[in-house]
Design a protein around this motif. Structure first.
Motif: not given
Length: 365
Positions: A130-145
């Motif tokens: 079973x081919x499997x791919x998962x996208x995970x978005x990891x967000x941070x609150x940061x100055x000077x992004x």
């Protein structure tokens, strides 16, 4: 994942973000990792790495900066997994580099944020076919992004969303431009300066440079050449010099014309650029740009797990991106299996029915 919704900064992460907020450094996210072992969030917060031996790196494939929010876009596949993998732990690693363009290390790479899931998602074993791919978005609150950066995993699988973000990112190819022009920071002024340096080396120094020796005229010129006994080191403002300059510019303009053929091939002899504008085509940028070659193409595949595609030009492949053209809904996310033989590349996928896939490749001769 059911409970993995937030990320908690470690002490190293708090120190890094504080220095970034004060303008002492920029945050460079270096890697992301997941772990399977059971532990607690409190235990992870005092560690330098995730807990246990069953760990797996995520592929960092892109990022997005919006005001004071920076999002790391990662993907993970089940390639090589012999057993199911439970995603209980997640760790983000980063370091601090100077913002003066020299990228001096201010803070070394540390585990800067962690998360723990008591009701984890699972990555199925590859043995189940079973081919499997998962996208995970990891967000941070940061100055000077806008100054934050990532270190991209070159072998990572990209989704259509990631590819669109990449195409819209004006900084996407900064490393390539740095390599071509030999500059530390990609700015308009730095690029202009390098072009001016090159022009002064290969063309008449009309913008304030100096010239020594005799002027060598192009074949067929009727302008008289200075005699061998003339040892002066500068050109006077005489009528024949003005006429020669006009003829030189006219000759140069003619050489920069692009020659095209009916089959789609084209060339610019003065710059050494050649190419083929077709469904399966290429652009060879020549010696001026380090012999880089951009290649693309399409391929049909029916009821198969992979397809081997032949590039239009035989060259060493530096970077490739596969993508799904048909989007029929029966194609699993595509991935490269690193099978690169001469000028052939193979894409792993799982097809039921017929589908059209494509690729984009950056190569060098």
């Amino acid at each position: 994942m059911a409970n993995l919704n937030g990320y908690v900064l470690t002490q190293a992460g708090k120190n890094l973000f504080a220095k970034s907020s004060s303008g002492e450094c920029k945050v460079v996210f270096t890697k992301a990792k997941i772990g399977e072992s059971e532990t607690t969030l409190d235990e992870l917060l005092i560690k330098d790495d995730l807990v246990g031996t069953k760990l797996k790196l995520l592929d960092i494939v892109s990022s997005k900066a919006e005001k004071n929010k920076f999002t790391i876009i990662t993907t993970v596949t089940n390639s090589g997994l012999e057993e199911h993998f439970y995603i209980r732990q997640l760790g983000i690693f980063a370091k601090g580099l100077s913002i003066d363009g020299l990228n001096t290390e201010i803070l070394p790479e540390k585990l800067i944020a962690v998360a723990y899931d008591t009701n984890p998602d699972v990555i199925p074993a590859e043995t189940n076919n079973i081919p499997y791919t998962k996208q995970m978005n990891i967000g941070f609150s940061i100055n000077n992004a806008d100054k934050a950066e990532i270190i991209v995993s070159l072998t990572g699988v990209v989704t259509s969303e990631v590819l669109e973000n990449h195409n819209n990112d004006t900084k996407a190819h900064s490393n390539l431009i740095k390599s071509i022009f030999g500059i530390e920071e990609v700015t308009e002024d730095n690029i202009k300066e390098k072009i001016e340096e090159y022009a002064k080396k290969v063309c008449l120094p009309l913008s304030g440079g100096t010239m020594e020796g005799l002027v060598s005229l192009f074949t067929g010129s009727t302008i008289p050449t200075p005699t061998q006994q003339d040892n002066s080191k500068k050109i006077t403002n005489t009528e024949w010099v003005q006429t020669w300059v006009k003829a030189f510019i006219s000759k140069l303009s003619t050489n920069l014309e692009v020659e095209t053929q009916e089959d789609g091939h084209f060339s610019c002899p003065a710059l050494g650029i050649t190419g083929l504008m077709a469904q399966n085509g290429y652009i060879c940028l020549g010696k001026l740009f380090g012999n880089l070659i951009l290649q693309w193409g399409l391929g049909d595949i029916t009821n198969s797990d992979n397809i081997t595609l032949t590039l239009p030009v035989n060259a060493n492949i530096l970077f490739t991106i596969p993508f799904d053209i048909s989007k029929t809904g029966n194609v699993y996310p595509l991935a490269w299996d690193n099978a690169i033989i001469e000028n052939k590349v193979r894409i792993i996928c799982s097809i039921t029915g017929s589908n059209l896939i494509g690729y984009f490749a950056i190569c060098i001769q």
